[in-house]
Design an enzyme around this catalytic site. Structure first.
Site, PDB file in Angstrom:
ATOM      1  N   HIS A  71       0.802  -1.399   0.028  1.00  0.00           N
ATOM      2  CA  HIS A  71      -0.058  -0.045   0.111  1.00  0.00           C
ATOM      3  C   HIS A  71       0.877   1.196   0.032  1.00  0.00           C
ATOM      4  O   HIS A  71       0.454   2.326   0.634  1.00  0.00           O
ATOM      5  CB  HIS A  71      -0.805  -0.133   1.061  1.00  0.00           C
ATOM      6  CG  HIS A  71      -1.908  -1.128   1.317  1.00  0.00           C
ATOM      7  ND1 HIS A  71      -3.134  -1.073   0.696  1.00  0.00           N
ATOM      8  CD2 HIS A  71      -1.845  -2.141   1.807  1.00  0.00           C
ATOM      9  CE1 HIS A  71      -3.912  -2.335   0.644  1.00  0.00           C
ATOM     10  NE2 HIS A  71      -3.094  -2.827   1.457  1.00  0.00           N
ATOM     11  N   ASN A 144     -10.164  -3.475   1.648  1.00  0.00           N
ATOM     12  CA  ASN A 144      -9.894  -3.415   0.331  1.00  0.00           C
ATOM     13  C   ASN A 144     -11.068  -3.346  -0.677  1.00  0.00           C
ATOM     14  O   ASN A 144     -12.153  -3.447  -0.325  1.00  0.00           O
ATOM     15  CB  ASN A 144      -8.988  -4.765  -0.075  1.00  0.00           C
ATOM     16  CG  ASN A 144      -7.669  -4.801   0.541  1.00  0.00           C
ATOM     17  OD1 ASN A 144      -7.046  -4.094   1.023  1.00  0.00           O
ATOM     18  ND2 ASN A 144      -7.384  -6.233   0.920  1.00  0.00           N
ATOM     19  N   HIS A 335      -4.582   0.616  11.763  1.00  0.00           N
ATOM     20  CA  HIS A 335      -4.287  -0.528  12.544  1.00  0.00           C
ATOM     21  C   HIS A 335      -5.829  -1.233  12.684  1.00  0.00           C
ATOM     22  O   HIS A 335      -6.758  -0.701  13.101  1.00  0.00           O
ATOM     23  CB  HIS A 335      -3.656  -0.007  13.738  1.00  0.00           C
ATOM     24  CG  HIS A 335      -3.340  -1.208  14.636  1.00  0.00           C
ATOM     25  ND1 HIS A 335      -3.297  -2.684  14.188  1.00  0.00           N
ATOM     26  CD2 HIS A 335      -3.074  -1.296  15.741  1.00  0.00           C
ATOM     27  CE1 HIS A 335      -2.758  -3.483  15.126  1.00  0.00           C
ATOM     28  NE2 HIS A 335      -2.656  -2.566  16.084  1.00  0.00           N
ATOM     29  N   TYR A 358       0.317  -4.647  12.141  1.00  0.00           N
ATOM     30  CA  TYR A 358       0.200  -3.137  11.521  1.00  0.00           C
ATOM     31  C   TYR A 358       0.794  -2.284  12.484  1.00  0.00           C
ATOM     32  O   TYR A 358       1.701  -1.263  12.218  1.00  0.00           O
ATOM     33  CB  TYR A 358      -1.327  -2.896  11.602  1.00  0.00           C
ATOM     34  CG  TYR A 358      -1.890  -3.012  10.374  1.00  0.00           C
ATOM     35  CD1 TYR A 358      -2.570  -2.096   9.435  1.00  0.00           C
ATOM     36  CD2 TYR A 358      -1.901  -4.301   9.704  1.00  0.00           C
ATOM     37  CE1 TYR A 358      -3.214  -2.651   8.000  1.00  0.00           C
ATOM     38  CE2 TYR A 358      -2.460  -4.818   8.520  1.00  0.00           C
ATOM     39  CZ  TYR A 358      -3.087  -3.910   7.734  1.00  0.00           C
ATOM     40  OH  TYR A 358      -3.681  -3.982   6.572  1.00  0.00           O
TER      41      TYR A 358
END
Length: 700
Positions: A71, A144, A335, A358
């Site tokens: 990302h 996503n 996160h 994360y």
């Protein structure tokens, strides 16, 4: 937003911004010169005592932070979320209770595989991460644009990412999944196939972030005030509908405008055309956890909407662009474990891994544990902890830093039994310590087959072409053959068509899964047309000297009134002279653009439709590309003549003055003069439909 208003805003910002004063060092010392280093004479050595030089260069040397492993390339925007009604029935989350309360949000969209310097329109998953700044703390819905992932257990995440990233020996290809290591991994890991089907579909090349669905991927848990849990899956549905590019134009966009999606988002917000999504949820009572023929904890599975409908619960609007890309879009940290009371986790093994990974990633990427104090990450809820010090600590703490204490009056104290504190959902967990996946996770083919059977014919054609392109880039024939063999478990026809295109033996049939042969219409892009408007659609109008300017003006005003963005495209920049002798401003020159950057093309009357100009290769290619990509094409007056060498016989074109013909996304009216209401209405309808896939192919 007008240019004048933008300039006013800049001037207002400068007036309020301390940076509008004199240049200083980081210590606030005024600087009178910043173009030359302090030196011993005009041609002498630079002196180390030049503290301004050293500070400026040192800061520059350390300006870059490590980019995200995945990302890395993204775009962000601020906005708000508001619920439609109270959701107290199934969650106590405060931001889902009162329709009159708007919760601020920051959303970051992204590609996954490529580095920051890759292009927007690569074939890839897109990230859709939303940070809600709620009154109870920050909640991050990290999703996503696919509802499923490639693996079931987070321990495989490093393997998957290593495989999809560039080849380790060459560091190629950049931002692409068409290479050996990914497909070697896929061919050996059947659990990837469902997500791979999404990746090979047009979902992997969205037309715009504003026209893209989002999903929470995992099954989460809502918890209400009484402590009752409900399984939940999150869905974002774009108001404009879900629309995609096709692979050919996606590749050309990478050269014409590598920032195609990022620019689109920024420009729409600047123009006041604020993107909007509806948040929906699929709710499953806890007693129905095992009511499906798949496992709710399996991130490679969806709950078909025909089994559990999506319930709309609110809407999100993005209405402000960031002021500084680095400070906000780059430094924002999401996160999956950032949850608020009323939202909890499940035992999804991929989700559990993300809850660890994360935070671990942010600690190294953003330089230490105090990244939550960066403005874009800072909660609006009060923060009171005993965590102190560390890199980049910006708060000045007073008093004690331990609990329990008496010297600090016992503060900060834990919340009492008032129901405001976060409490984890009480769930009995027992079992032997093992490394073994549940048998309920073992069906890897049924939902991949469901996806295939849910596609429209044109979507299936695009999927076959995508597999042929991707596997055609794989050098190892054994990997190609093994992947095709895996596809036989999804659909025989799919596997055979792919095999014929990549030079491996065509397999026999008979290996498809039994269940899920029926379709789920909600999975097709045809099920997501949007609100029927043409707002923000980009329409190119081809013009040149002698053009019927009255015609262009009338149709441009009519389409702009519907919210479309209409640009005049000419062979050269500047102005063209209309048939009436008046000057007409050109927006862009034909050599600088291409049909792939627009949603529709319109050819007005005048010389653009005469035989000589109709043979102009640039103009013909522009119209031809729009047609073959399924886009609406319109022509007025003598402009109808430019369609003759392009549009095949199977599409009707008007030959009678004053007669409007609309056929398969081609709208024509040979009448001169201003565009009539019927033409505008039919062309608007064609643009609102976005694509017209069932029409015959172009002649040339």
């Amino acid at each position: 937003m007008t240019t004048d208003r933008k300039q006013e805003q800049r001037e207002e910002a400068r007036a309020e911004d301390p940076a509008s004063g004199p240049l200083t060092t980081d210590q606030g010392v005024a600087v009178d010169h910043t173009d030359d280093s302090l030196a011993a004479g005009e041609r002498g050595p630079t002196l180390m005592e030049d503290f301004h030089f050293r500070e400026k260069l040192t800061h520059f040397d350390h300006e870059r932070i490590p980019e995200r492993v995945v990302h890395a390339r993204g775009a962000g925007a601020y906005g708000y979320f508001e619920p439609y009604e109270s959701c107290a029935e199934f969650t106590r989350a405060a931001f889902l209770q009162d329709p009159s309360v708007r919760t601020p949000v920051f959303v970051r969209f992204s590609t996954v595989q490529g580095p920051k310097g890759s292009a927007d329109t690569v074939r890839d998953v897109r990230g859709f991460a939303t940070k809600f700044y709620t009154s109870e703390g920050n909640y991050d819905l990290v999703g996503n644009n696919f509802p499923v992932f490639f693996i079931q257990d987070g321990i495989k995440f490093p393997d998957f990412v290593h495989a999809v990233k560039p080849e380790p020996d060459t560091d190629m290809p950049t931002g692409a999944s068409a290479h050996d290591t990914l497909w070697d991994f896929v061919s050996l890991q059947p659990e990837t196939l469902h997500a791979i089907m999404w990746l090979m579909s047009d979902r992997a090349i969205p037309r715009s972030y504003r026209m893209m669905q989002g999903f929470g991927v995992h099954t989460f848990r809502f918890v209400n005030e009484a402590g009752r849990g409900t399984f939940v899956k999150f869905h974002w549905k774009p108001k404009l509908g879900a629309h995609s590019l096709v692979w050919d134009e996606a590749q050309e966009c990478q050269g014409r405008d590598p920032d195609f999606n990022r620019r689109d988002l920024w420009d729409a917000i600047e123009a006041g055309e604020y993107p909007e999504w509806e948040l929906g949820v699929q709710l499953v009572p806890e007693e129905d956890e095992f009511a499906f023929d798949f496992d709710l904890l399996d991130a490679t599975k969806i709950i078909p909407e025909e089994q559990v409908p999506v319930r709309p619960i609110g809407r999100m609007v993005l209405n402000r662009n960031p002021d500084n890309f680095f400070a906000e879009t780059e430094q924002v940290a999401f996160h999956t474990a950032n949850v608020v009371p009323g939202i909890d986790f499940t035992n999804d093994p991929l989700l559990q891994a993300r809850n660890f990974s994360y935070l671990d990633t942010q600690l190294i990427r953003l330089g230490g544990p105090n990244f939550t104090q960066i403005p874009v990450n800072r909660p609006i809820a009060p923060v009171r902890t005993n965590q102190r010090d560390g890199y980049h600590q910006s708060r000045i703490h007073r008093g004690t830093n331990y609990s329990e204490n008496s010297l600090g009056a016992g503060c900060p104290a834990v919340s009492g039994a008032d129901g405001h504190a976060y409490t984890h959902y009480a769930e009995r967990v027992d079992g032997a310590k093992i490394r073994r996946r549940s048998p309920s996770f073992q069906d890897h083919y049924s939902q991949a087959a469901l996806f295939w059977h849910s596609m429209a014919d044109w979507e299936k054609e695009h999927i076959v072409s995508a597999f042929r392109f991707e596997l055609g880039k794989v050098n190892a024939l054994a990997v190609r053959a093994r992947t095709v063999e895996e596809l036989t478990h999804v659909n025989t026809e799919l596997a055979q068509e792919v095999a014929r295109g990549v030079g491996v033996p065509v397999p026999d049939g008979g290996q498809e899964p039994g269940p899920h042969k029926s379709a789920s219409p909600a999975l097709s892009l045809e099920a997501l047309p949007g609100d029927g408007s043409i707002r923000t659609r980009q329409i190119a109008v081809l013009v040149t000297d002698g053009v019927d300017a009255a015609q262009v003006t009338s149709v441009r005003e009519a389409l702009a009134a519907e919210g479309a963005i209409v640009e005049a495209i000419a062979p050269t920049d500047g102005e063209v002279t209309g048939a009436d002798g008046e000057k007409y401003q050109v927006d862009r020159a034909l050599p600088t653009v291409a049909a792939v950057l627009y949603d529709a093309v319109l050819v007005p009357g005048g010389p653009v439709g005469t035989p000589a100009v109709a043979q102009d290769p640039d103009a013909v290619r522009f119209v031809r590309d729009a047609y073959r990509h399924g886009k609406p094409v319109g022509a007025l007056g003598s402009g109808v003549g430019v369609l003759t060498p392009v549009v095949p016989d199977g599409v009707r074109v008007s030959a009678q003055t004053g007669s409007v013909v609309a056929d398969q996304g081609v709208v024509t009216d040979p009448a001169p003069g201003a565009a009539g209401e019927e033409f505008v209405r039919e062309f608007t309808r064609a643009v609102a439909a976005h694509r017209h896939w069932d029409r015959p192919q172009v002649r040339i």
